[in-house]
Write a protein that holds these residues in place. Structure first.
Motif, PDB file in Angstrom:
ATOM      1  N   ASP A  54       0.833  -1.205   0.000  1.00 58.43           N
ATOM      2  CA  ASP A  54       0.000   0.000   0.000  1.00 58.43           C
ATOM      3  C   ASP A  54       0.867   1.254   0.000  1.00 58.43           C
ATOM      4  O   ASP A  54       0.563   2.239  -0.689  1.00 58.43           O
ATOM      5  N   HIS A  55       1.954   1.222   0.757  1.00 59.50           N
ATOM      6  CA  HIS A  55       2.843   2.381   0.817  1.00 59.50           C
ATOM      7  C   HIS A  55       3.516   2.623  -0.528  1.00 59.50           C
ATOM      8  O   HIS A  55       3.549   3.764  -1.032  1.00 59.50           O
ATOM      9  N   LEU A  56       4.058   1.571  -1.152  1.00 57.78           N
ATOM     10  CA  LEU A  56       4.757   1.725  -2.426  1.00 57.78           C
ATOM     11  C   LEU A  56       3.804   2.088  -3.552  1.00 57.78           C
ATOM     12  O   LEU A  56       4.199   2.754  -4.515  1.00 57.78           O
ATOM     13  N   SER A  57       2.556   1.659  -3.451  1.00 52.38           N
ATOM     14  CA  SER A  57       1.581   1.943  -4.511  1.00 52.38           C
ATOM     15  C   SER A  57       1.269   3.426  -4.635  1.00 52.38           C
ATOM     16  O   SER A  57       0.701   3.856  -5.652  1.00 52.38           O
ATOM     17  N   GLN A  58       1.643   4.215  -3.637  1.00 52.49           N
ATOM     18  CA  GLN A  58       1.424   5.665  -3.736  1.00 52.49           C
ATOM     19  C   GLN A  58       2.261   6.275  -4.853  1.00 52.49           C
ATOM     20  O   GLN A  58       1.920   7.339  -5.368  1.00 52.49           O
ATOM     21  N   ASP A  59       3.361   5.615  -5.206  1.00 53.19           N
ATOM     22  CA  ASP A  59       4.165   6.044  -6.352  1.00 53.19           C
ATOM     23  C   ASP A  59       4.575   4.790  -7.111  1.00 53.19           C
ATOM     24  O   ASP A  59       5.746   4.397  -7.126  1.00 53.19           O
ATOM     25  N   ALA A  60       3.587   4.149  -7.755  1.00 52.49           N
ATOM     26  CA  ALA A  60       3.803   2.850  -8.387  1.00 52.49           C
ATOM     27  C   ALA A  60       4.795   2.918  -9.537  1.00 52.49           C
ATOM     28  O   ALA A  60       5.499   1.944  -9.814  1.00 52.49           O
ATOM     29  N   VAL A  61       4.877   4.054 -10.218  1.00 49.33           N
ATOM     30  CA  VAL A  61       5.798   4.174 -11.342  1.00 49.33           C
ATOM     31  C   VAL A  61       7.241   4.123 -10.853  1.00 49.33           C
ATOM     32  O   VAL A  61       8.074   3.375 -11.360  1.00 49.33           O
ATOM     33  N   PHE A  88       9.493  -1.952  -9.732  1.00 48.90           N
ATOM     34  CA  PHE A  88      10.230  -3.200  -9.565  1.00 48.90           C
ATOM     35  C   PHE A  88      10.017  -3.776  -8.170  1.00 48.90           C
ATOM     36  O   PHE A  88       9.639  -4.935  -7.989  1.00 48.90           O
ATOM     37  N   GLU A  89      10.239  -2.951  -7.150  1.00 46.65           N
ATOM     38  CA  GLU A  89      10.050  -3.402  -5.772  1.00 46.65           C
ATOM     39  C   GLU A  89       8.604  -3.822  -5.526  1.00 46.65           C
ATOM     40  O   GLU A  89       8.329  -4.838  -4.872  1.00 46.65           O
ATOM     41  N   LEU A  90       7.675  -3.054  -6.064  1.00 44.46           N
ATOM     42  CA  LEU A  90       6.254  -3.361  -5.881  1.00 44.46           C
ATOM     43  C   LEU A  90       5.905  -4.698  -6.522  1.00 44.46           C
ATOM     44  O   LEU A  90       5.151  -5.500  -5.959  1.00 44.46           O
ATOM     45  N   GLY A  91       6.461  -4.969  -7.713  1.00 43.51           N
ATOM     46  CA  GLY A  91       6.199  -6.248  -8.371  1.00 43.51           C
ATOM     47  C   GLY A  91       6.700  -7.428  -7.563  1.00 43.51           C
ATOM     48  O   GLY A  91       6.065  -8.487  -7.499  1.00 43.51           O
ATOM     49  N   MET A  92       7.856  -7.239  -6.920  1.00 50.33           N
ATOM     50  CA  MET A  92       8.369  -8.318  -6.073  1.00 50.33           C
ATOM     51  C   MET A  92       7.474  -8.543  -4.863  1.00 50.33           C
ATOM     52  O   MET A  92       7.184  -9.689  -4.489  1.00 50.33           O
ATOM     53  N   LEU A  93       7.041  -7.447  -4.252  1.00 51.04           N
ATOM     54  CA  LEU A  93       6.145  -7.574  -3.108  1.00 51.04           C
ATOM     55  C   LEU A  93       4.842  -8.261  -3.491  1.00 51.04           C
ATOM     56  O   LEU A  93       4.303  -9.081  -2.737  1.00 51.04           O
ATOM     57  N   GLN A  94       4.311  -7.927  -4.648  1.00 53.63           N
ATOM     58  CA  GLN A  94       3.063  -8.548  -5.101  1.00 53.63           C
ATOM     59  C   GLN A  94       3.259 -10.041  -5.357  1.00 53.63           C
ATOM     60  O   GLN A  94       2.344 -10.845  -5.100  1.00 53.63           O
ATOM     61  N   THR A  95       4.440 -10.421  -5.838  1.00 53.49           N
ATOM     62  CA  THR A  95       4.727 -11.843  -6.019  1.00 53.49           C
ATOM     63  C   THR A  95       4.716 -12.565  -4.677  1.00 53.49           C
ATOM     64  O   THR A  95       4.108 -13.630  -4.512  1.00 53.49           O
ATOM     65  N   LEU A  96       5.391 -11.959  -3.706  1.00 51.19           N
ATOM     66  CA  LEU A  96       5.392 -12.527  -2.361  1.00 51.19           C
ATOM     67  C   LEU A  96       3.995 -12.579  -1.761  1.00 51.19           C
ATOM     68  O   LEU A  96       3.614 -13.554  -1.105  1.00 51.19           O
ATOM     69  N   ARG A  97       3.239 -11.529  -1.990  1.00 52.67           N
ATOM     70  CA  ARG A  97       1.891 -11.455  -1.443  1.00 52.67           C
ATOM     71  C   ARG A  97       1.013 -12.573  -2.010  1.00 52.67           C
ATOM     72  O   ARG A  97       0.154 -13.124  -1.309  1.00 52.67           O
ATOM     73  N   GLY A  98       1.252 -12.927  -3.270  1.00 54.99           N
ATOM     74  CA  GLY A  98       0.516 -14.041  -3.858  1.00 54.99           C
ATOM     75  C   GLY A  98       0.757 -15.331  -3.108  1.00 54.99           C
ATOM     76  O   GLY A  98      -0.174 -16.114  -2.856  1.00 54.99           O
ATOM     77  N   VAL A  99       2.025 -15.575  -2.730  1.00 51.58           N
ATOM     78  CA  VAL A  99       2.338 -16.767  -1.931  1.00 51.58           C
ATOM     79  C   VAL A  99       1.678 -16.667  -0.559  1.00 51.58           C
ATOM     80  O   VAL A  99       1.102 -17.636  -0.054  1.00 51.58           O
ATOM     81  N   GLU A 100       1.753 -15.479   0.047  1.00 52.96           N
ATOM     82  CA  GLU A 100       1.171 -15.292   1.367  1.00 52.96           C
ATOM     83  C   GLU A 100      -0.333 -15.566   1.355  1.00 52.96           C
ATOM     84  O   GLU A 100      -0.877 -16.183   2.285  1.00 52.96           O
ATOM     85  N   GLN A 101      -1.007 -15.141   0.312  1.00 57.19           N
ATOM     86  CA  GLN A 101      -2.464 -15.341   0.270  1.00 57.19           C
ATOM     87  C   GLN A 101      -2.834 -16.815   0.162  1.00 57.19           C
ATOM     88  O   GLN A 101      -3.865 -17.237   0.710  1.00 57.19           O
ATOM     89  N   THR A 102      -2.004 -17.619  -0.526  1.00 55.34           N
ATOM     90  CA  THR A 102      -2.292 -19.061  -0.538  1.00 55.34           C
ATOM     91  C   THR A 102      -2.156 -19.639   0.856  1.00 55.34           C
ATOM     92  O   THR A 102      -2.962 -20.479   1.269  1.00 55.34           O
ATOM     93  N   LEU A 103      -1.146 -19.188   1.599  1.00 48.58           N
ATOM     94  CA  LEU A 103      -0.949 -19.673   2.961  1.00 48.58           C
ATOM     95  C   LEU A 103      -2.086 -19.239   3.878  1.00 48.58           C
ATOM     96  O   LEU A 103      -2.584 -20.027   4.698  1.00 48.58           O
ATOM     97  N   GLN A 104      -2.527 -18.005   3.729  1.00 51.54           N
ATOM     98  CA  GLN A 104      -3.619 -17.506   4.576  1.00 51.54           C
ATOM     99  C   GLN A 104      -4.926 -18.237   4.281  1.00 51.54           C
ATOM    100  O   GLN A 104      -5.676 -18.581   5.202  1.00 51.54           O
ATOM    101  N   SER A 105      -5.206 -18.470   3.018  1.00 48.73           N
ATOM    102  CA  SER A 105      -6.452 -19.169   2.661  1.00 48.73           C
ATOM    103  C   SER A 105      -6.439 -20.594   3.203  1.00 48.73           C
ATOM    104  O   SER A 105      -7.439 -21.077   3.741  1.00 48.73           O
ATOM    105  N   GLY A 123       8.932  -0.583 -18.664  1.00 49.30           N
ATOM    106  CA  GLY A 123       8.641   0.487 -19.616  1.00 49.30           C
ATOM    107  C   GLY A 123       9.068   1.852 -19.128  1.00 49.30           C
ATOM    108  O   GLY A 123       9.469   2.710 -19.930  1.00 49.30           O
ATOM    109  N   SER A 124       8.992   2.075 -17.822  1.00 54.23           N
ATOM    110  CA  SER A 124       9.317   3.397 -17.272  1.00 54.23           C
ATOM    111  C   SER A 124      10.744   3.491 -16.750  1.00 54.23           C
ATOM    112  O   SER A 124      11.192   4.558 -16.344  1.00 54.23           O
ATOM    113  N   GLY A 125      11.447   2.371 -16.756  1.00 55.21           N
ATOM    114  CA  GLY A 125      12.816   2.363 -16.259  1.00 55.21           C
ATOM    115  C   GLY A 125      12.920   1.621 -14.954  1.00 55.21           C
ATOM    116  O   GLY A 125      12.274   1.993 -13.957  1.00 55.21           O
TER     117      GLY A 125
END
Length: 505
Positions: free
Chosen positions: A36-43, A47-64, A123-125
């Motif tokens: 949520d914090h990084l999404s304030q400046d997603a551009v 890169f960091e946000l994409g990694m966090l989202q990948t991790l979050r995907g794993v976390e959500q399988t564990l939580q479910s 695309g943005s660097g």
């Protein structure tokens, strides 16, 4: 496997993320708060946000899985293997046949979201960032606190490490200094490849959706509650008398067993003592006397052993007969085989569901999606190696090139890059139909064409495919893949190819 390499392999399956000095921090506040914090400046933070989202995907399988109490042995299932040793939820929600499929749909969606973010970053660097690996944790129980056992390495370690390496990691982790990584442009391609690999497994799982099989299995189990009950036609009084007679006979047999054992014991003890005396004796006459007596004892025991075997066999047979007779009195009492099977029921159910799901008509679009994912994985992995070879810095490297040093202490043997790309080339050739998969029971020179199956996927009858007849619609003649590239990679890595494969993707 050294400690730092063990940790790198452990974390490689789920991706990585960065920690910053500004609140909220990953170490204290977890994945979603940091996203949520990084999404304030997603551009800027793509890169960091994409990694966090990948991790979050794993976390959500564990939580479910925690929410629904799905912690039974899932080690045969992709993605759902993670965290199989965690403590289960004491008050889980009721799950249904579609629960696993919904978890996997969400996971594939999460990988697509992460990939879209990573594509935007490209695309943005791509902006490199740093990460302290021990900051990574999964909020499995969803309480917002970093509880014991929720560190990423603790959750993934039992899946990807052998026991010896895991124990070494646990001992070393208490005193280890923070492991800090700087993720750069090459690592962006590495992570993108990993998201394709994981979503490929997810799409393949969904292509053979197990929900209908689980639904039928649950219905069949529920129907057992309404199974008709027939009266016990055995005469209880006659059975009780028969059991009483058998138990009396069993006592007599036991007395015979004990009597023979009592005869054998002193003979055996004396003989063992003589063996010791024989090793210490020096006088020839004394040695001859000892050997004569040893032979006499052997002859005596030889006459008793057939009686002992017969008595022991009689004891075992009557014990089984008594157990079977008692089962007639209590028809609800399970036998030993039933009790053993019930203790392994989770694994038996999982195997049944997998084999039955394969016999369904698969979703052709999802088969093609998995196929496309794995081709994309190879393409991005090649991009990673190309970018890695061009790097001239040496700054907290995740995977180093020949002139760099790994921040994890991973020793990349010489020529590993070329060896791994040879494996990728073979895999790509199989996925594109330029190499066939060998089958030992197909005619000489024949193999399975993966592209033929992707173009026209059909149910997989395991027995027919093992026999080979099931594969004939997808058979072609031509060059078949061999294990040479993999064996060469095994040699390059000193027999540690599996761990490096998880690390290098």
């Amino acid at each position: 496997m050294n400690f730092r390499f063990a940790l790198s392999v452990c974390l490689a399956l789920c991706g990585t993320t960065a920690t910053a000095q500004t609140a909220p921090t990953l170490a204290q506040d977890g994945l979603q708060a940091r996203i949520d914090h990084l999404s304030q400046d997603a551009v800027a933070n793509g890169f960091e946000l994409g990694m966090l989202q990948t991790l979050r995907g794993v976390e959500q399988t564990l939580q479910s899985r925690y929410d629904y109490g799905l912690w039974q042995d899932n080690r045969m299932l992709p993605v759902l293997r993670f965290g199989w040793a965690l403590v289960p939820n004491p008050t889980p929600q009721p799950s249904g046949p579609e629960t696993f499929s919904k978890i996997m749909v969400q996971f594939v969606t999460d990988m697509q979201t992460a990939r879209a973010t990573l594509a935007t970053a490209e695309g943005s660097g791509i902006t490199p960032f740093t990460l302290t690996l021990t900051d990574i944790w999964f909020d499995v129980n969803g309480n917002g606190a970093r509880d014991r056992g929720e560190d990423a390495a603790q959750i993934l370690g039992p899946v990807v490490l052998d026991r010896q390496a895991l124990r070494a990691f646990e001992r070393a982790s208490e005193d280890a200094a923070p492991l800090i990584i700087r993720f750069d442009e090459a690592d962006h391609a590495w992570l993108t490849a990993y998201t394709h690999m994981l979503s490929g497994f997810g799409n393949l799982f969904l292509a053979f959706d197990p929900a209908p099989i689980l639904r039928d299995l649950g219905a069949a189990r529920d129907a057992l509650a309404d199974a008709p009950e027939i009266p016990n036609h055995y005469d209880p009084e006659a059975l009780a008398a028969e059991i009483e007679a058998l138990e009396a006979e069993q006592q007599q047999i036991q007395k015979r067993v004990d009597a023979i054992a009592a005869q054998m014991a002193p003979l055996s003890d004396e003989q063992n003592g003589l063996f010791r005396q024989r090793t210490e004796a020096t006088d020839d006459a004394e040695i001859a006397r000892i050997e004569t007596r040893i032979q006499e004892l052997s002859d005596e025991m030889a006459t008793l052993r057939p009686q002992q075997r017969e008595a022991n066999q009689a004891r075992a047979l009557i014990r089984n007969e008594i157990r079977s007779a008692k089962a007639k009195l209590d028809t609800k009492d399970d036998g030993q085989i039933q009790r053993m099977a019930r203790s392994q029921m989770a694994s038996i159910d999982a195997l049944y569901v997998i084999l039955s799901a394969l016999e369904q008509q698969p979703d052709a679009d999802l088969i093609r999606a998995a196929h496309a994912d794995w081709l994309a994985m190879i393409a991005h992995n090649r991009r990673f190696w190309d970018r890695l070879a061009q790097e001239t810095d040496d700054d907290l490297e995740w995977i180093p090139n020949a002139t760099q040093t790994s921040a994890l202490g991973v020793e990349i043997p010489p020529r590993v890059a070329a060896g791994w790309q040879a494996i990728l080339a073979d895999a790509e050739a199989v996925l594109q139909g330029r190499l066939l998969i060998p089958h030992p029971l197909l005619p000489s020179g024949h193999g399975i064409d993966v592209t033929a199956y992707v173009d026209d996927p059909a149910p997989i009858d395991p027995i027919a495919w093992i026999h080979g007849i099931g594969a004939t619609p997808y058979t072609a003649r031509g060059p078949r893949i061999t294990a040479q590239s993999w064996q060469a990679f095994q040699r390059l890595t000193g027999g540690n190819a599996g761990s490096f494969a998880l690390f290098l993707n």
